[in-house]
Design a protein around this motif. Sequence first.
Motif, short mmCIF file in Angstrom:
data_model
loop_
_atom_site.label_atom_id
_atom_site.label_comp_id
_atom_site.label_asym_id
_atom_site.label_seq_id
_atom_site.Cartn_x
_atom_site.Cartn_y
_atom_site.Cartn_z
N ALA A 1 45.60 45.37 14.94
CA ALA A 1 46.62 45.72 15.91
C ALA A 1 47.83 46.15 15.10
O ALA A 1 48.11 45.58 14.04
CB ALA A 1 46.98 44.53 16.79
N ARG A 2 48.50 47.17 15.58
CA ARG A 2 49.70 47.64 14.87
C ARG A 2 50.93 47.07 15.57
O ARG A 2 51.04 47.11 16.80
CB ARG A 2 49.74 49.16 14.88
N LEU A 3 51.83 46.52 14.77
CA LEU A 3 53.04 45.88 15.28
C LEU A 3 54.27 46.52 14.65
O LEU A 3 54.23 46.94 13.50
CB LEU A 3 53.04 44.39 14.93
N GLY A 4 55.35 46.52 15.39
CA GLY A 4 56.64 46.94 14.84
C GLY A 4 57.38 45.73 14.29
O GLY A 4 56.93 44.59 14.40
N GLY A 5 58.53 45.98 13.71
CA GLY A 5 59.32 44.91 13.09
C GLY A 5 59.73 43.82 14.05
O GLY A 5 59.72 42.63 13.72
N THR B 1 45.19 41.38 11.70
CA THR B 1 43.76 41.21 11.96
C THR B 1 43.44 39.73 11.98
O THR B 1 44.05 38.94 11.23
CB THR B 1 42.88 41.95 10.92
N TYR B 2 42.51 39.37 12.84
CA TYR B 2 41.99 38.01 12.89
C TYR B 2 40.64 37.92 12.17
O TYR B 2 40.02 36.85 12.15
CB TYR B 2 41.82 37.55 14.34
N ASP B 3 40.20 39.00 11.59
CA ASP B 3 38.92 39.02 10.89
C ASP B 3 39.00 38.21 9.59
O ASP B 3 40.01 38.23 8.89
CB ASP B 3 38.51 40.46 10.55
N ASP B 4 37.92 37.51 9.27
CA ASP B 4 37.85 36.78 8.00
C ASP B 4 37.22 37.71 6.96
O ASP B 4 36.04 37.70 6.73
CB ASP B 4 37.09 35.46 8.15
N TRP B 5 38.06 38.50 6.34
CA TRP B 5 37.63 39.60 5.49
C TRP B 5 37.37 39.19 4.03
O TRP B 5 36.91 40.01 3.24
CB TRP B 5 38.65 40.74 5.54
N ALA B 6 37.67 37.94 3.69
CA ALA B 6 37.49 37.49 2.31
C ALA B 6 36.97 36.05 2.31
O ALA B 6 37.17 35.31 3.28
CB ALA B 6 38.82 37.57 1.56
N PRO B 7 36.34 35.63 1.22
CA PRO B 7 35.81 34.26 1.14
C PRO B 7 36.90 33.18 1.27
O PRO B 7 36.59 32.04 1.61
CB PRO B 7 35.16 34.19 -0.24
N ASP C 1 42.17 32.01 11.52
CA ASP C 1 42.31 33.08 10.53
C ASP C 1 43.22 34.18 11.05
O ASP C 1 43.01 34.69 12.15
CB ASP C 1 40.95 33.71 10.21
N VAL C 2 44.20 34.55 10.27
CA VAL C 2 45.03 35.71 10.60
C VAL C 2 45.58 36.31 9.30
O VAL C 2 45.89 35.59 8.35
CB VAL C 2 46.19 35.34 11.57
N THR C 3 45.64 37.62 9.29
CA THR C 3 46.25 38.35 8.18
C THR C 3 47.27 39.31 8.77
O THR C 3 46.99 40.03 9.72
CB THR C 3 45.21 39.18 7.40
N LEU C 4 48.45 39.30 8.18
CA LEU C 4 49.48 40.27 8.52
C LEU C 4 49.78 41.07 7.27
O LEU C 4 50.06 40.51 6.20
CB LEU C 4 50.76 39.57 8.99
N LEU C 5 49.67 42.38 7.39
CA LEU C 5 50.07 43.30 6.33
C LEU C 5 51.32 44.00 6.81
O LEU C 5 51.33 44.54 7.92
CB LEU C 5 48.98 44.33 6.06
N VAL C 6 52.36 43.97 6.02
CA VAL C 6 53.64 44.54 6.44
C VAL C 6 54.04 45.60 5.42
O VAL C 6 54.15 45.32 4.23
CB VAL C 6 54.74 43.46 6.54
N LEU C 7 54.26 46.79 5.92
CA LEU C 7 54.65 47.92 5.09
C LEU C 7 56.11 48.26 5.35
O LEU C 7 56.52 48.42 6.50
CB LEU C 7 53.76 49.13 5.41
N ASP C 8 56.88 48.32 4.29
CA ASP C 8 58.29 48.72 4.36
C ASP C 8 58.41 50.08 3.67
O ASP C 8 58.66 50.15 2.46
CB ASP C 8 59.14 47.66 3.66
N TRP D 1 53.77 43.76 2.01
CA TRP D 1 53.69 42.31 2.06
C TRP D 1 52.36 41.94 2.69
O TRP D 1 51.88 42.63 3.58
CB TRP D 1 54.80 41.72 2.92
N ILE D 2 51.78 40.84 2.24
CA ILE D 2 50.60 40.30 2.89
C ILE D 2 50.83 38.82 3.17
O ILE D 2 51.37 38.11 2.33
CB ILE D 2 49.32 40.51 2.04
N ILE D 3 50.48 38.42 4.38
CA ILE D 3 50.58 37.04 4.81
C ILE D 3 49.20 36.65 5.33
O ILE D 3 48.71 37.27 6.28
CB ILE D 3 51.64 36.83 5.91
N CYS D 4 48.56 35.68 4.72
CA CYS D 4 47.23 35.22 5.12
C CYS D 4 47.33 33.75 5.50
O CYS D 4 47.93 32.95 4.78
CB CYS D 4 46.22 35.37 3.99
N VAL D 5 46.69 33.40 6.64
CA VAL D 5 46.69 32.03 7.12
C VAL D 5 45.27 31.67 7.54
O VAL D 5 44.57 32.48 8.17
CB VAL D 5 47.65 31.87 8.33
#
Length: 182
Positions: A91-95, A146-152, A160-167, A174-178
């Motif tokens: 999903a694409r999100l704004g600031g 993304t909520y996909d578990d893309w890595a071990p 599972d959640v990953t946020l990738l933030v582009l400035d 930035w990457i935030i993985c939980v």
Amino acid sequence: MQTWDAVQYRVVDVNDSRIDAVVDAVSRTHMNGGVLVGCFTPRLAHEFDGAMSDDLRGEWQPARSMLSHPILRNLDPELQISIDADSLTFARLGGYTLEGEITHLIRSSGAYHDSNVNPIDARAMSRDFVNALSDGPNEHLIAYRTYDDWAPWFCGVAWDVTLLVLDPPVRRWWIICVTDTD
């Protein structure tokens, strides 16, 4: 034509109490998993600029390319893509939406632990966190979730959640993985 796959990155050391506060709050609720935060900038600005203007493979390609990049192993050796990047759902999100997403992470429970951060404090923490990600107004930020578990590294369950933030103006990712598990 320049593509995102050709961009090489370097790790940026992150030392910011606004980021640490959110990582600590989310880590307290996701104790069986964890939280990873990393920051990256391109080694060559013209490669990044070329990818921003030339890569026509779709709006999700920047995120897919970043998740496939070997630089992520600097955060954790298990943070390497283990599935086909084209199969990831984003999903694409704004600031401003990103602030809400971070607030949700702060307030959400993990597998066994509830958040003790009240909503007002969580909103202030998330605003400070997003302001730390950008060097000015956050309206220009582009975030991918993304909520996909893309890595071990991920536990492969509901947390599972990953946020990738582009400035884009400062050419910074930035990457935030939980993750968490029961």
